[in-house]
Design a protein around this motif. Structure first.
Motif, mmCIF file in Angstrom:
data_model
loop_
_atom_site.group_PDB
_atom_site.id
_atom_site.type_symbol
_atom_site.label_atom_id
_atom_site.label_comp_id
_atom_site.label_asym_id
_atom_site.label_seq_id
_atom_site.Cartn_x
_atom_site.Cartn_y
_atom_site.Cartn_z
ATOM 1 N N ASN A 23 -0.330 -64.111 19.228
ATOM 2 C CA ASN A 23 1.101 -64.064 18.951
ATOM 3 C C ASN A 23 1.824 -62.878 19.586
ATOM 4 O O ASN A 23 2.648 -62.216 18.958
ATOM 5 N N LEU A 24 1.500 -62.624 20.842
ATOM 6 C CA LEU A 24 2.290 -61.623 21.568
ATOM 7 C C LEU A 24 3.558 -62.316 22.070
ATOM 8 O O LEU A 24 3.575 -63.539 22.232
ATOM 9 N N ILE A 25 4.630 -61.533 22.317
ATOM 10 C CA ILE A 25 5.856 -62.124 22.860
ATOM 11 C C ILE A 25 5.598 -62.422 24.338
ATOM 12 O O ILE A 25 5.225 -61.523 25.088
ATOM 13 N N PRO A 26 5.766 -63.677 24.752
ATOM 14 C CA PRO A 26 5.465 -64.021 26.141
ATOM 15 C C PRO A 26 6.379 -63.303 27.134
ATOM 16 O O PRO A 26 7.498 -62.916 26.796
ATOM 17 N N ARG A 27 5.899 -63.163 28.352
ATOM 18 C CA ARG A 27 6.670 -62.567 29.456
ATOM 19 C C ARG A 27 7.152 -61.158 29.154
ATOM 20 O O ARG A 27 8.121 -60.691 29.725
ATOM 21 N N THR A 28 6.478 -60.522 28.224
ATOM 22 C CA THR A 28 6.878 -59.173 27.823
ATOM 23 C C THR A 28 5.648 -58.284 27.943
ATOM 24 O O THR A 28 4.561 -58.689 27.537
ATOM 25 N N THR A 29 5.829 -57.101 28.515
ATOM 26 C CA THR A 29 4.668 -56.261 28.791
ATOM 27 C C THR A 29 3.973 -55.831 27.500
ATOM 28 O O THR A 29 4.564 -55.855 26.425
ATOM 29 N N ALA A 30 2.706 -55.454 27.666
ATOM 30 C CA ALA A 30 1.913 -54.967 26.535
ATOM 31 C C ALA A 30 2.664 -53.818 25.868
ATOM 32 O O ALA A 30 2.785 -53.758 24.638
ATOM 33 N N PHE A 31 3.191 -52.936 26.700
ATOM 34 C CA PHE A 31 3.902 -51.769 26.174
ATOM 35 C C PHE A 31 5.103 -52.190 25.325
ATOM 36 O O PHE A 31 5.286 -51.729 24.196
ATOM 37 N N ALA A 32 5.902 -53.121 25.872
ATOM 38 C CA ALA A 32 7.110 -53.568 25.149
ATOM 39 C C ALA A 32 6.734 -54.288 23.864
ATOM 40 O O ALA A 32 7.416 -54.162 22.847
ATOM 41 N N ASN A 33 5.626 -55.054 23.901
ATOM 42 C CA ASN A 33 5.158 -55.737 22.698
ATOM 43 C C ASN A 33 4.803 -54.741 21.601
ATOM 44 O O ASN A 33 5.143 -54.946 20.437
ATOM 45 N N VAL A 34 4.103 -53.679 21.998
ATOM 46 C CA VAL A 34 3.658 -52.687 21.005
ATOM 47 C C VAL A 34 4.844 -51.854 20.520
ATOM 48 O O VAL A 34 4.913 -51.439 19.364
ATOM 49 N N GLU A 35 5.809 -51.673 21.395
ATOM 50 C CA GLU A 35 6.978 -50.859 21.062
ATOM 51 C C GLU A 35 7.913 -51.567 20.067
ATOM 52 O O GLU A 35 8.641 -50.937 19.312
ATOM 53 N N LEU A 36 7.867 -52.914 20.102
ATOM 54 C CA LEU A 36 8.838 -53.717 19.360
ATOM 55 C C LEU A 36 8.956 -53.392 17.862
ATOM 56 O O LEU A 36 10.071 -53.228 17.358
ATOM 57 N N PRO A 37 7.827 -53.272 17.119
ATOM 58 C CA PRO A 37 7.966 -52.946 15.689
ATOM 59 C C PRO A 37 8.697 -51.627 15.477
ATOM 60 O O PRO A 37 9.448 -51.472 14.509
ATOM 61 N N LEU A 38 8.519 -50.694 16.430
ATOM 62 C CA LEU A 38 9.201 -49.397 16.307
ATOM 63 C C LEU A 38 10.698 -49.560 16.574
ATOM 64 O O LEU A 38 11.519 -48.873 15.975
ATOM 65 N N VAL A 39 11.038 -50.489 17.487
ATOM 66 C CA VAL A 39 12.458 -50.785 17.739
ATOM 67 C C VAL A 39 13.093 -51.279 16.449
ATOM 68 O O VAL A 39 14.149 -50.817 16.038
#
Lengths: 242, 408
Positions: free
Chosen positions: A98-114
């Protein structure tokens, strides 16, 4: 640590559908989980273990019964508060990553912090170190389809722990992985447990369950077995339970 | 956080390039057509305004014979004429108290002008009276207009328009250089005593392609003296008196010509005709703008359609986001920003296309870029994105996390 269980389930039931077509996914489940426990929930498919995990993760509400999270009745929380709980208190790891597609690993991990409203500089720092902790410090700019299954699941673990939640919930985390990746992922869960987090793994694989200090078996929506496995991961807190 | 929403939204737009491009195209066409069509409307309004200014103030135009408006379409039947006696009767303050000035004109047809070996045929070669310059609003730039003395002396003098000079001496000709030179018109020699100030086109014809001489002179030389004139320009005593002057002209002419009917003389109150036309142009502009606005609305519905598809397609992603802590507002803003961004990009491209489009003449009208149309169209495009984005975005935001996660 207080003696209050981090998770307390009391007679949880969950039914789907109406009257004749009613499906009883859970029929009165009561479990206490202490802070820092490493728990495996096992059961055949259809035993209600995923439903239980969704309720524990505040993604779904029980039909009846009470759920206390850190002593707070979850039924009293509104959708905003539930969002905050999922963001800060619980980290999810799913079978299908369940990673967000077309989105980098970094951006995926950053998202909850956003979503937590963390400032950009701190976000970058924490997302980077979370990815480094799962051994993917060199894969920051890879999108999910450029990563292997094991790597994707490690990104998902990094995303689950980046907000530093006290509970990590994993639903069949190794179900889609080969044995080598499975070992890597399970080693990470062992690590999370050592860090003092409550780790709850849902699985039907015995070798996965073997790593946990406590195993709960479900059948037809009810707990049929709750055993503590001896000689396992001598965590200081395990002995302090009930 | 705002910046992040834009990044996330941009990523969503880029992920579906074709779909985004087509949606954007809908908005772009809407915005561009608003700008171009409003531009056409105001361009034609500007042309009428120019025509109005070229006419001079409070004037009526009288043409003998009348035009067969409607049936038959524009043929001129010359069974009646305007005579010198009519002009005298109109000059009588008793008959026509609201008429201030009368400018009779006599045309010479197809008179070729020759200067220094070059030749041209001015659109109009007319004989008239010395008050022509002021009543018809034809000021002289170089030299002078002819005087009553020239008129009385039947002097062979002519005042020409700038186009005539340019046709004879080329585009770069020094207009003042022809003053005092002899010019042959229709085989007779005249002395150029002045050049009119350039008026430009009135939207129908070039107003500078003419040669004007005393009426007495043209009768001696080019048209012959039949005791009639081809047209009258009448200046009313004041702006409010044009309608009264119009009916006085009609009644005087009918009294003079017992066998004529009202339709034999065409008395045009052109100022009021043109202001009616200007009114029509405004209606026309609003109508064109409304049609274009509808296409913008359709573009907006396109945005909503695509956003609904996007939300459905990304239901699972919404579930993931909610599972990791996205609030209602985060999801709402994400999809709203995406919709507004789509519409905004379409709007900007539309402004570029619309402004580029106004450089072309459309149905013989040079469109004008109206700043209000540009801002209105762009603003409406963005608003459209916002308005039509709310429903899909709200639908995404209110999804229950478990339903969204289970969605396949």
């Amino acid at each position: 640590m207080s003696d209050t269980p981090v998770i307390a389930l009391r007679d949880i039931t969950k039914t789907y559908g109406e009257s004749a077509t009613t499906v009883h996914a859970l029929r009165g489940v009561s479990i206490d989980i202490a802070h820092g426990e490493y728990l495996a929930i096992m059961g055949a498919s259809g035993s209600g273990k995923s439903t239980l995990m969704h309720i524990i993760g505040c993604l779904d509400q029980p039909t009846d019964g009470q759920y206390f999270l850190d002593g707070v009745p979850v039924a009293t929380l509104d959708s905003f508060a539930l969002g905050v709980v999922r963001n800060r208190k619980i980290g999810f790891v799913f079978q299908s990553f369940n990673l967000i597609p077309r989105t980098t690993a970094f951006a995926n991990v950053e998202l909850p912090l956003v979503y937590a409203g963390v400032k950009k500089a701190e976000r970058r720092e924490r997302a980077r170190s979370a990815l480094e902790s799962v051994g993917l410090g060199d894969r920051l700019d890879h999108t999910p389809n450029q990563l292997s299954g094991g790597q994707q699941q490690r990104v998902a673990i990094a995303r689950a722990i980046v907000t530093n939640p006290s509970i990590v919930l994993a639903d069949e985390p190794t179900g889609a992985l080969d044995s080598e990746s499975t070992a890597e992922v399970l080693d990470r869960f062992d690590g999370l447990h050592r860090e003092g987090r409550t780790v709850i793994v849902i699985t039907h694989e015995h070798d996965v369950a073997e790593r946990a200090a406590r195993v709960i078996r479900l059948r037809d929506g009810a707990v049929i077995e709750d055993v503590r496995q001896s000689g396992h991961l001598p965590s200081s807190r395990v002995g302090a339970q009930r | 956080m705002n910046f992040s929403s834009v990044t996330i939204a941009l990523r969503g737009i880029i992920a579906n390039k074709m779909r985004s491009a087509l949606t954007t195209l809908g908005i772009m066409i809407g915005v561009a057509s608003v700008i171009v069509l409003v531009g056409v409307g105001s361009g034609s309004a500007a042309a009428s305004r120019k025509q109005l200014e070229g006419l001079g103030s409070n004037t009526l135009t009288v043409i003998a014979g009348g035009f067969g408006f409607g049936r038959g379409g524009g043929t001129q039947s010359r069974k009646v004429t305007i005579t010198d006696a009519d002009v005298k009767a109109l000059e009588d303050k008793q008959n026509a108290p609201d008429i201030a000035q009368i400018v009779p004109t006599v045309n010479a047809s197809n008179a070729t002008a020759v200067l220094d070996g070059a030749s041209t045929t001015p659109q109009q070669v007319q004989g008239t009276t010395p008050n022509f310059s002021s009543v018809r609003n034809y000021p002289v730039q170089y030299g002078r207009f002819f005087t009553q003395a020239d008129y009385d002396a039947h002097a062979n003098v002519v005042v020409v328009g700038s186009t005539v000079v340019k046709n004879l001496l080329g585009e770069q000709a020094d207009l003042s250089s022809v003053v005092g030179k002899p010019i042959k018109i229709g085989g007779k020699t005249f002395s150029i005593i002045g050049v009119f100030k350039t008026k430009g086109s009135n939207g129908i014809q070039d107003q500078d392609n003419l040669a004007i001489m005393p009426l007495s002179t043209i009768r001696d030389t080019l048209s012959g003296n039949s005791g009639t004139v081809d047209g009258l320009t009448i200046q009313a005593a004041n702006a409010g008196a044009t309608t009264a002057a119009q009916s006085e002209v009609t009644s005087v002419l009918l009294a003079q010509h017992k066998n004529a009917s009202q339709s034999d003389y065409l008395v045009l109150n052109q100022a009021s005709l043109l202001s009616t036309q200007a009114q029509n142009n405004r209606t026309f502009t609003v109508l064109l703008g409304a049609v274009a606005g509808i296409s913008l609305l359709v573009g907006g519905i396109g945005v909503m359609n695509i956003m609904l598809v996007t939300v459905t397609e990304r239901t699972r992603e919404i579930g993931i986001r909610k599972a990791i802590g996205a609030q209602h507002s985060h999801i709402l803003i994400q999809f709203l920003v995406e919709a507004v961004l789509l519409a905004g990009i379409g709007g900007m491209l539309g402004v570029a296309a619309g402004v580029a489009g106004t450089h072309f003449r459309i149905v013989n009208v040079q469109p004008l870029v109206e700043p209000y149309a540009v801002f209105l169209a762009f603003g409406f495009a963005v608003f459209t994105g916002l308005f039509f984005g709310i429903y899909p975005a709200n639908r995404a935001a209110t999804l229950r996390p478990i339903d969204a996660l289970r969605y396949e």
